[in-house]
Design an enzyme around this catalytic site. Structure first.
Site, PDB file in Angstrom:
ATOM      1  N   HIS B  65       0.828  -1.210   0.000  1.00 15.81           N
ATOM      2  CA  HIS B  65       0.000   0.000   0.000  1.00 15.81           C
ATOM      3  C   HIS B  65       0.866   1.265   0.000  1.00 15.81           C
ATOM      4  O   HIS B  65       0.573   2.248  -0.681  1.00 15.81           O
ATOM      5  CB  HIS B  65      -0.925  -0.030   1.231  1.00 15.81           C
ATOM      6  CG  HIS B  65      -1.715   1.223   1.407  1.00 15.81           C
ATOM      7  ND1 HIS B  65      -1.418   2.143   2.381  1.00 15.81           N
ATOM      8  CD2 HIS B  65      -2.769   1.723   0.715  1.00 15.81           C
ATOM      9  CE1 HIS B  65      -2.270   3.150   2.291  1.00 15.81           C
ATOM     10  NE2 HIS B  65      -3.097   2.924   1.297  1.00 15.81           N
ATOM     11  N   GLU B  68       2.062   1.830  -3.363  1.00 20.08           N
ATOM     12  CA  GLU B  68       1.004   2.401  -4.222  1.00 20.08           C
ATOM     13  C   GLU B  68       1.003   3.926  -4.096  1.00 20.08           C
ATOM     14  O   GLU B  68       0.964   4.636  -5.105  1.00 20.08           O
ATOM     15  CB  GLU B  68      -0.363   1.829  -3.804  1.00 20.08           C
ATOM     16  CG  GLU B  68      -1.545   2.446  -4.532  1.00 20.08           C
ATOM     17  CD  GLU B  68      -2.748   2.613  -3.618  1.00 20.08           C
ATOM     18  OE1 GLU B  68      -3.062   1.712  -2.832  1.00 20.08           O
ATOM     19  OE2 GLU B  68      -3.379   3.698  -3.687  1.00 20.08           O
ATOM     20  N   HIS B  69       1.083   4.418  -2.869  1.00 16.59           N
ATOM     21  CA  HIS B  69       1.105   5.874  -2.676  1.00 16.59           C
ATOM     22  C   HIS B  69       2.305   6.499  -3.376  1.00 16.59           C
ATOM     23  O   HIS B  69       2.183   7.518  -4.044  1.00 16.59           O
ATOM     24  CB  HIS B  69       1.200   6.194  -1.178  1.00 16.59           C
ATOM     25  CG  HIS B  69      -0.133   6.283  -0.515  1.00 16.59           C
ATOM     26  ND1 HIS B  69      -0.571   7.418   0.113  1.00 16.59           N
ATOM     27  CD2 HIS B  69      -1.134   5.385  -0.379  1.00 16.59           C
ATOM     28  CE1 HIS B  69      -1.779   7.211   0.628  1.00 16.59           C
ATOM     29  NE2 HIS B  69      -2.131   5.973   0.340  1.00 16.59           N
ATOM     30  N   GLU B 140      -4.564   8.067   7.046  1.00 16.50           N
ATOM     31  CA  GLU B 140      -5.450   7.097   6.387  1.00 16.50           C
ATOM     32  C   GLU B 140      -5.723   5.930   7.343  1.00 16.50           C
ATOM     33  O   GLU B 140      -6.857   5.459   7.455  1.00 16.50           O
ATOM     34  CB  GLU B 140      -4.811   6.593   5.082  1.00 16.50           C
ATOM     35  CG  GLU B 140      -5.748   5.728   4.259  1.00 16.50           C
ATOM     36  CD  GLU B 140      -5.136   5.250   2.945  1.00 16.50           C
ATOM     37  OE1 GLU B 140      -3.974   5.592   2.646  1.00 16.50           O
ATOM     38  OE2 GLU B 140      -5.837   4.513   2.220  1.00 16.50           O
TER      39      GLU B 140
END
Lengths: 429, 428
Positions: B65, B68-69, B140
């Site tokens: 993740h 991904e950022h 997040e």
């Protein structure tokens, strides 16, 4: 190319038909337009949920579901949509469109019949809505209203709206309050239901492959028992000027992340031709990856994961919402207001403005590819007094000038700075 | 590109592979304005132990993740901003088995696609930018921690599995992401972001050959090393680790999720069939049209928030059911009792056939969602099956299979229950 036909079928009853062969999914909806107000909100919500329990032809959820499955998996659900202070309450259906099913399926006819039966032919006892359904759904509605607290950002927006518009209908939660729900009996609800059918303007929408005439005939046949005789008066939204000062409110809950909401007004009615301007401004300021808020508050300052702006053009209200750490409230608010001031002062970045224009145009164009989005779009246009199509608004969005955006930014008047946060002690630790 | 026509849906799918090994699928849909592209990488939240240059490596939870950022960050610009400036709506997602980068647009599709392939194949991680992202991702993570639906799912996975990486969640924790470095991200990129470990799926008014040519031009090099090995901690034991788990949050009434592990089946058509059977069985047993749903609903034990379904991830899957209710233990008990006596009688068989018919209709409707269409295609590609064949496989399932599945899956000794209870401040 799609063909759009809008006609009044009966006094106060209009059908909007988008004929297109490009989609596999058909869309049909019926909406009763009501004014959002405290005394009616829970009744509007409850009546749909009671109707959704069953009708004479399919008197319980099992048989109703079986009818949907027979309609090749049609999804039929109660729908509440809000446009300013107008509530469109009714049923929406999505179903595989006839050209994609075996010949003679007549799926649209099935679905229209199902929706009309739910709306007009409930399973009653002595002419009244079933008491057992009313009691059961009343409890469910009460629980659902209280459940708003589970989704913190949404809850923060609800609270901000209620505080900012405390003496306006806009501040009413669309599902009503638990106290109002508790007072509703099957007798009261039956009266409300009958009044809803008799006096609410009715809007029907279809998007799919069949021609207007065929849809109109099926609709007229199915909705024949809709009561007539009384005037169906269109509800309106009250638009207010902004308060002179920005006030601040804080509420506490046991949460990990704070939610900051800035509530603003646009100082008057948003004219139909101003829609693309508002859309471009919104994307330039806070509603896209190239927006000022995303670039500065998230990417440059790393103050949050989510930040975005949004607008309700029907009520002329503009909001910014951000999920932030408890100790960053003032830093974030300062950055949000600073970026707004830059827009008002005309300090626009040409590339980002162009990005906002093309992004708004693309969003309008994409609306045409989804039946549900077209349904909301055309109802929204009618309520604004506009007959524009998505592609027309897309073209206008590309023409929005820097001066237009500056004027729109200058209309934005912050009125409430609301913060939902965790307990004081935790923030200080 | 090789076309395959699905005449009953009025759809043709073009499939091809570049020299470098990138699989490309295109669904042309002339007449629609929206064009969509998904570039997916077989590297997800469950990939926590794998080889980089032949050596085993343990990655902190949340690595895929985090990656991904950071992939959107290019030397001198941000790819999502560049795509947004061109009018495209771009985003990324990380699931348990893959990372996806996608955009939708109405104009300039080929330019946007070039940008998509370029940024996904360009690793650019600096100490400063990696450190900066920690603040954003921490927010997040906190946002997700405030979501009862997420919390109840995470706790259920911990109750069901002893070792499987699905326990960790795709985002990781603030502590685990603090251990992510540029070196780790470069290593992950080299191991996983290689053409033969990715798939490109496009839909809309687009030209298949042009897409394949562009992909071949931008990703010409065949990977020199072998694909990475992965250890996803497959577990044979179907019994949960704990039968019940409870947490507290500010919610108005209890939120619950119960689940039962699916037996491990290797990727491929068998897994596809197993998933479709599980989905159909859940609907048959617990869906809105079932006698059990009606009994629970009419008695006030559940409300419209209740739903049941299947969630799958590398090396496993879980049949879940949940929602908001006053007494989750009662709901669990009723489900166990009903499963014990479940029979494929005549009414059930009729309902099973109706569900098969409805599922076909739902499949037709899903073809209008380009995101779903591309996502399903990518899933199938990575899992070794063809999502477009699902209606055919589903129509070949028999009610007796569902009966056996339900009786086995919803046994008391197979189920775990995860509950989020209201704290005082959350009560309405």
């Amino acid at each position: 190319m799609e063909k759009i036909t809008q006609r009044e079928l009966l006094p106060g009853v209009r059908l909007c038909c988008v004929q297109t062969d490009r989609l596999r999914t058909g869309t049909f909806s019926v909406s009763f337009l009501r004014r959002l107000q405290q005394e009616d909100a829970a009744k509007n919500a409850l009546v749909l949920n009671v109707l959704a329990r069953g009708c004479r032809a399919w008197p319980d959820m099992r048989r109703l579901k079986a009818a949907c499955q027979e309609a090749c998996g049609a999804v039929v659900e109660p729908e509440y949509r809000q446009y300013g202070e107008i509530l469109a309450a009714g049923f929406g259906a999505a179903f595989p469109d006839d050209p994609w099913l075996p010949a003679g399926s007549r799926n649209l006819e099935r679905v229209i019949r199902l929706v009309s039966d739910l709306c007009l032919d409930p399973d009653t006892r002595g002419g009244l809505l079933r008491n057992d359904y009313v009691l059961s759904e009343r409890q469910n509605l009460r629980d659902r209203i209280l459940t708003a607290v589970n989704d913190k950002p949404t809850y923060a927006r609800i609270r901000a709206r209620a505080l900012m518009c405390a003496d306006e209908d806009y501040g009413v939660y669309p599902l009503g309050s638990p106290e109002e729900a508790e007072k509703i009996t099957h007798l009261i609800l039956t009266r409300h239901y009958q009044q809803m059918l008799a006096v609410s303007p009715v809007r029907l929408f279809y998007c799919g492959a069949l021609p207007f005439e065929q849809v109109r005939d099926t609709v007229l046949d199915s909705f024949l028992t809709l009561p007539g005789g009384e005037e169906r008066r269109m509800p309106e939204t009250e638009i207010r000027d902004s308060a002179a000062v920005l006030r601040s409110e804080t509420e506490y809950m046991d949460v990990e992340q704070g939610t900051l909401v800035l509530g603003c007004r646009l100082g008057g009615y948003v004219a139909p031709q101003e829609q693309p301007v508002l859309e471009v401004f919104n994307r330039y300021y806070g509603a896209s990856h190239t927006s000022r808020l995303f670039r500065t508050v998230r990417e440059q300052k790393s103050l949050c994961y989510s930040i975005s702006s949004g607008c309700d053009r029907h009520k002329a209200v503009f909001t910014v919402t951000a999920g932030i750490a408890f100790d960053k409230r003032y830093e974030v608010m300062e950055a949000v207001l600073e970026e707004l001031d830059r827009c008002r002062a005309g300090e626009l970045i040409p590339e980002d403005l162009e990005a906002a224009r093309v992004s708004a145009a693309a969003a309008y164009r994409m609306t045409g590819d989804k039946g549900g989005a077209l349904d909301s779009f055309y109802l929204g246009q009618e309520l604004l007094g506009s007959s524009a199509r998505p592609e027309e608004l897309a073209a206008l969005a590309l023409e929005v000038s820097p001066e237009d955006v500056i004027r729109m930014a200058q209309r934005v008047q912050p009125e409430l700075d609301y913060f939902l946060r965790g307990p004081e002690k935790e923030a200080e630790a | 590109m090789i076309p395959r026509e699905f005449a009953e849906y009025g759809l043709t799918r073009y499939a091809g592979v570049t020299e470098s090994g990138l699989a490309v699928y295109v669904f042309p849909r002339p007449g629609l304005q929206t064009k969509h592209a998904l570039l997916a990488v077989k590297f997800g939240g469950c990939d926590l132990r794998f080889t980089i240059r032949g050596k085993w490596k343990d990655a902190p939870a949340g690595a895929a993740h985090y990656m991904e950022h950071k992939m959107f960050e290019m030397p001198g610009y941000h790819a999502a901003m560049k795509l947004s400036a061109a009018g495209a709506r771009a985003n990324g997602f990380t699931s348990s088995d893959k990372t996806g980068y996608h955009f939708s647009c109405t104009e300039g599709f080929m330019e946007d696609l070039e940008e998509l392939i370029t940024f996904v194949s360009t690793p650019y991680f600096t100490e400063e930018s990696v450190a900066k992202e920690q603040g954003i991702i921490a927010q997040e993570i906190r946002m997700r921690e405030d979501q009862p639906g997420r919390r109840v799912r995470t706790e259920l996975m911990k109750a069901l599995y002893a070792r499987h990486p699905v326990r960790e969640g795709n985002l990781g924790t603030e502590e685990s992401i603090a251990r992510i470095t540029p070196d780790l991200l470069y290593g992950c990129h080299e191991s996983f972001y290689r053409p033969d470990n990715m798939v490109l799926c496009c839909a809309g008014n687009v030209d298949p050959e042009s897409i394949l040519s562009l992909a071949a031009r931008l990703l010409p090099e065949k990977p020199r090393r072998k694909p990475p090995e992965r250890d996803r901690g497959e577990e044979a034991d179907l019994a949960p680790v704990r039968v019940r788990t409870e947490t507290e949050m500010p919610v108005s009434m209890p939120v619950f999720l119960l689940g039962s592990k699916l037996p491990f089946v290797p990727e491929g058509k068998d897994w596809q069939r197993r998933l479709l059977l599980a989905e159909l069985s859940c609907d048959l047993f617990l869906g809105e049209g079932s006698p059990l749903y009606a009994a629970l609903y009419d008695g006030g034990a559940i409300n419209r928030s209740f739903s049941a379904g299947v969630t799958d991830f590398p090396g496993g899957g879980v049949c879940c059911a949940g929602g908001r209710c006053r007494d989750p233990q009662e709901v669990l008990g009723r489900i166990v009792d009903a499963a014990e006596t479940f029979r494929a009688d005549r009414e059930t068989v009729e309902r099973f056939r109706r569900l098969q018919k409805a599922a076909r209709g739902n499949f037709i409707m899903a073809l209008d969602s380009f995101f779903d269409l591309c996502h399903t295609q990518a899933d199938g590609h990575f899992m070794g099956f063809d999502g477009m064949e699902s209606p055919m496989i589903r129509s070949g399932l028999e009610p007796e299979e569902a009966e056996a599945f339900i009786r086995e899956t919803f046994r008391a000794d197979r189920l775990a229950l995860s509950v989020v209870r209201p704290t005082e401040s959350g009560k309405g």
